[in-house]
Design an enzyme around this catalytic site. Structure first.
Site, mmCIF file in Angstrom:
data_model
loop_
_atom_site.group_PDB
_atom_site.id
_atom_site.type_symbol
_atom_site.label_atom_id
_atom_site.label_comp_id
_atom_site.label_asym_id
_atom_site.label_seq_id
_atom_site.Cartn_x
_atom_site.Cartn_y
_atom_site.Cartn_z
ATOM 1 N N GLN B 256 0.835 -1.201 0.000
ATOM 2 C CA GLN B 256 0.000 0.000 0.000
ATOM 3 C C GLN B 256 0.872 1.254 0.000
ATOM 4 O O GLN B 256 0.604 2.211 -0.723
ATOM 5 C CB GLN B 256 -0.906 -0.019 1.229
ATOM 6 C CG GLN B 256 -1.849 1.144 1.315
ATOM 7 C CD GLN B 256 -2.763 1.194 0.120
ATOM 8 O OE1 GLN B 256 -3.203 0.159 -0.392
ATOM 9 N NE2 GLN B 256 -3.044 2.382 -0.379
ATOM 10 N N HIS B 259 2.282 2.970 -3.193
ATOM 11 C CA HIS B 259 1.413 3.682 -4.145
ATOM 12 C C HIS B 259 1.830 5.136 -4.308
ATOM 13 O O HIS B 259 1.952 5.644 -5.416
ATOM 14 C CB HIS B 259 -0.046 3.626 -3.705
ATOM 15 C CG HIS B 259 -0.784 2.471 -4.268
ATOM 16 N ND1 HIS B 259 -0.996 2.324 -5.609
ATOM 17 C CD2 HIS B 259 -1.350 1.387 -3.679
ATOM 18 C CE1 HIS B 259 -1.661 1.203 -5.833
ATOM 19 N NE2 HIS B 259 -1.891 0.611 -4.676
ATOM 20 N N GLU B 323 -10.371 2.374 2.829
ATOM 21 C CA GLU B 323 -10.630 1.864 1.482
ATOM 22 C C GLU B 323 -10.482 0.334 1.453
ATOM 23 O O GLU B 323 -11.362 -0.374 0.986
ATOM 24 C CB GLU B 323 -9.617 2.512 0.517
ATOM 25 C CG GLU B 323 -9.802 2.108 -0.928
ATOM 26 C CD GLU B 323 -8.646 2.602 -1.805
ATOM 27 O OE1 GLU B 323 -7.614 3.033 -1.251
ATOM 28 O OE2 GLU B 323 -8.782 2.526 -3.042
ATOM 29 N N HIS B 324 -9.328 -0.156 1.964
ATOM 30 C CA HIS B 324 -9.085 -1.603 2.024
ATOM 31 C C HIS B 324 -8.922 -2.016 3.478
ATOM 32 O O HIS B 324 -8.299 -1.296 4.259
ATOM 33 C CB HIS B 324 -7.776 -1.978 1.322
ATOM 34 C CG HIS B 324 -7.651 -1.503 -0.086
ATOM 35 N ND1 HIS B 324 -6.971 -0.348 -0.410
ATOM 36 C CD2 HIS B 324 -8.105 -2.020 -1.252
ATOM 37 C CE1 HIS B 324 -7.008 -0.178 -1.727
ATOM 38 N NE2 HIS B 324 -7.699 -1.169 -2.267
ATOM 39 N N ASP B 357 -6.293 -5.955 -6.018
ATOM 40 C CA ASP B 357 -5.850 -4.923 -6.959
ATOM 41 C C ASP B 357 -5.822 -5.437 -8.387
ATOM 42 O O ASP B 357 -6.008 -4.685 -9.335
ATOM 43 C CB ASP B 357 -4.439 -4.432 -6.603
ATOM 44 C CG ASP B 357 -4.441 -3.514 -5.406
ATOM 45 O OD1 ASP B 357 -5.512 -2.962 -5.099
ATOM 46 O OD2 ASP B 357 -3.379 -3.361 -4.777
ATOM 47 N N HIS B 416 -53.047 16.264 -9.772
ATOM 48 C CA HIS B 416 -52.602 14.881 -9.602
ATOM 49 C C HIS B 416 -53.795 13.976 -9.298
ATOM 50 O O HIS B 416 -53.879 12.853 -9.795
ATOM 51 C CB HIS B 416 -51.567 14.782 -8.484
ATOM 52 C CG HIS B 416 -50.200 15.266 -8.868
ATOM 53 N ND1 HIS B 416 -49.952 16.560 -9.252
ATOM 54 C CD2 HIS B 416 -49.005 14.621 -8.943
ATOM 55 C CE1 HIS B 416 -48.654 16.680 -9.541
ATOM 56 N NE2 HIS B 416 -48.066 15.522 -9.365
#
Lengths: 429, 429
Positions: B256, B259, B323-324, B357, B416
């Site tokens: 991670q 990145h 996120e993960h 991934d 209506h």
């Protein structure tokens, strides 16, 4: 009162179907200030805006249990029964949207699945003004409850008196809304987006509103708070052939037109007779409407278009992407198969759009302004996150490891490859 | 290199888990200008930005069939095979997300259903730079194709040479991407959002990018063009007990961290020994990484937190909404039941995040920055609109008519109600 266009060509059509584009720079700037003030000053700013915009001077901004009970007691039995039937139908349809978790084996030893989990905190905005939109509350709170949202809070303008419409309170009570706050406009959106001393910060905000509310929703969205849908004026297109009932079509067009002077209605038909009869019905029927001035203004922007054939109508519909579409033709179901851009479709002569507004069970929060090309209406999906899971066995990583390593190395991410290698190496020891 | 925090209290935690908030006012202003220029000048602006930002001076902005073929031929067989396996797994999992149309009778004579229809035109952005992210292209184009999106277009920066990475071209070819344009950054997003002479206007834009791309996506979204997700730096949290394998945990944290320097990694464990061992592994393993400088920078912002027990870890995870999430503990499946805020979960010691991934089949486009509280990752849902349909028989409107009328009148919308009455009156004649 409604313009008729005969067999327009492509260029004409393109112009005819343009939506009016609003310039809201001034609104944006005002709303930015409101949001900043609510963020910085919390409840104090809310009280000040209640005074300024609603002439509501009390500091009581939460509906009490007592008000809630009283409101609910005020509802006539007939209306109560109607609301119950609507809730039942909305529940039935939205419950059917629940997704079962499917466990998928993608490679031997590699399983993936996803699970729907209710968004923990959601906020609903319900406008005040001439029409107390308790139906919108049903369309949002019923699926929120089915989704398992824990905290459902609501804001609605206090008006000068702070007395909230009874039907709104009843609907809130019946659908699991936890707390109702007497806050309107952009300040309500800001309060739910960022929280104040009194109001819970939520993760997603739903509900209709005027241009201030819309601007506030766009701004908080850009700041990471989720919203239901981008908003625009309500729209209805009717695709009709000579099997339609002109009186019904006219009534449907008027029901849409009475929403607001900026509502858009569109009649597409291959029959000149239908156009003549619908226009004559419009003239007659509009007289009975309490909101006839609004409807008249909306009709001025609206069009009856004579088309060569129904296929051309389908093509135009898919280009325009109306919020609502009534198909009153032969073979409605077959035609419906070819519709790709619209929010919700009403099939046949006995399916008025107002059925979907209130009680058919389908959701009435739908994409306007052509957004149906990319957006769905609100559904159970709107109130959940779908979390994915994966579980790999030692055999699984043995099977898939080389694939991951190859790809990671090709992307120049050796660390990603190593996270596999450290495991597969271990397997071989 | 990674800070250790022992038994933080609630206030400390709140501070620890804060994401760095980026101030991007300057970027926004630049991006606004780029968008305006692309809207006004079309291709001419694109050529100019290619010169300015990529030093690419050719006016050839579309990948030709010949380039495409050559690119595909350049791929080593091993990588080709790996990509095929990944595509297969992504297809299997996303195909399982197809929703069957269920026809629901909510009231006798009243049917509702919804149908998923692919968004006709979608655009995918794939960044250039050090890592050619063909995996992101797979994660977007594979579900787009399953959804039935008709036009899938892609933009990616030309670099100085205009030669697009072969793996990207191969992935595009294999996944049904129709046209690939050599345009990068905010100008690519603007081109796909509004169209130019060469580039097709799309309805929804997907894909990762730098802060210019992110800003452009936010701005076009505010203008009604749908986007996949709000973006932020990538994140991983690992929840581990003494049954974890510290070498694996360290490898995952590093995968991670490599990145980008703004990546966030978080280790939560109830075992001090695990922290010590993971730190020691980090020191060892980072040495082998080509991207060690990036990983080091990311680790500086990262934390190892010693918690009282795993339940506290679950609570922290749900607050942070990573996120993960890797769960490397006893009873992973049972614990996973309690996770409500995260993008994707990786269960057990043999499920590295890098599997997701690339090739497990689950999507890697996931909500960062705490957005998992309201947003799902990309899935088949992201590429379809769900259109609702309703069909009412004469009997059905007889059954439901009074309910609709009651509610419409209570909302002050007589038009209506009349759309129903005009029909039910007709039934009785």
């Amino acid at each position: 009162m409604i313009a008729t266009i005969y067999y327009p060509d492509t260029a004409q059509l393109k112009k005819l179907l343009l939506r009016p584009s609003g310039n809201n720079t001034a609104v944006m700037s005002d709303v930015n200030t409101i949001i900043r003030n609510v963020k910085e000053q919390g409840d104090k700013a809310l009280l000040q805006y209640n005074r300024q915009f609603d002439a509501y001077t009390s500091s009581a901004i939460e509906v009490t249990q007592d008000e809630w009970r009283k409101g609910a007691d005020n509802i006539p039995d007939d209306l109560k029964k109607a609301i119950e039937i609507a809730i039942g139908n909305i529940e039935t349809f939205h419950f059917s949207q629940k997704e079962e978790t499917k466990f998928i084996t993608t490679t031997d030893g590699v399983s993936c699945w996803r699970k729907s989990v209710g968004i923990e905190r959601v906020g609903i905005y319900i406008p005040g003004g001439s029409a107390p939109l308790f139906s919108s509350l049903l369309m949002l709170a019923v699926p929120a409850k089915i989704a398992g949202c824990k905290d459902i809070v609501m804001c609605t303008p206090p008006g000068t008196t702070g007395v909230i419409n009874s039907a709104i309170l009843y609907a809130a009570l019946r659908t699991g809304v936890k707390r109702v706050f007497k806050i309107g406009g952009a300040q309500a959106i800001a309060a739910m987006a960022y929280g104040t001393e009194t109001i819970l910060k939520v993760y997603k905000i739903f509900g209709p509103g005027n241009q201030y509310v819309t601007a506030a929703k766009m701004l908080v969205q850009a700041d990471g708070v989720a919203i239901d849908l981008p908003a625009g004026p309500s729209e209805l297109a009717v695709l009709a052939d000579e099997t339609c009932v002109p009186a019904f079509v006219a009534a449907d067009l008027l029901s849409q037109a009475e929403h607001g002077p900026d509502s858009q209605v569109l009649l597409l038909t291959n029959s000149e007779e239908v156009i003549q009869k619908v226009k004559s019905e419009l003239e007659d029927q509009i007289k009975c409407l309490p909101r006839k001035e609004i409807a008249k203004a909306a009709l001025v922007n609206s069009k009856a278009i004579l088309i060569k054939n129904i296929d051309e109508g389908i093509h135009i519909i898919n280009e325009y992407a109306p919020e609502h579409l009534i198909i009153a033709t032969r073979n409605t179901d077959e035609l419906a198969e070819h519709i790709v851009n619209t929010g919700s479709v009403f099939l046949g002569n006995y399916t008025p759009e107002s059925a979907g507004d209130y009680a058919s069970g389908a959701n009435h929060t739908l994409p306007t302004n052509g957004y149906a090309k990319a957006y769905s209406g609100v559904s159970l999906d709107s109130f959940v996150k779908k979390i994915t899971f994966q579980k790999i066995t030692p055999m699984g990583i043995g099977n898939l490891g080389n694939t991951i390593e190859q790809m990671a190395i090709a992307e120049g991410l050796q660390g990603h490859a190593r996270a596999v290698t450290v495991r597969t190496k271990n397997l071989k020891q």
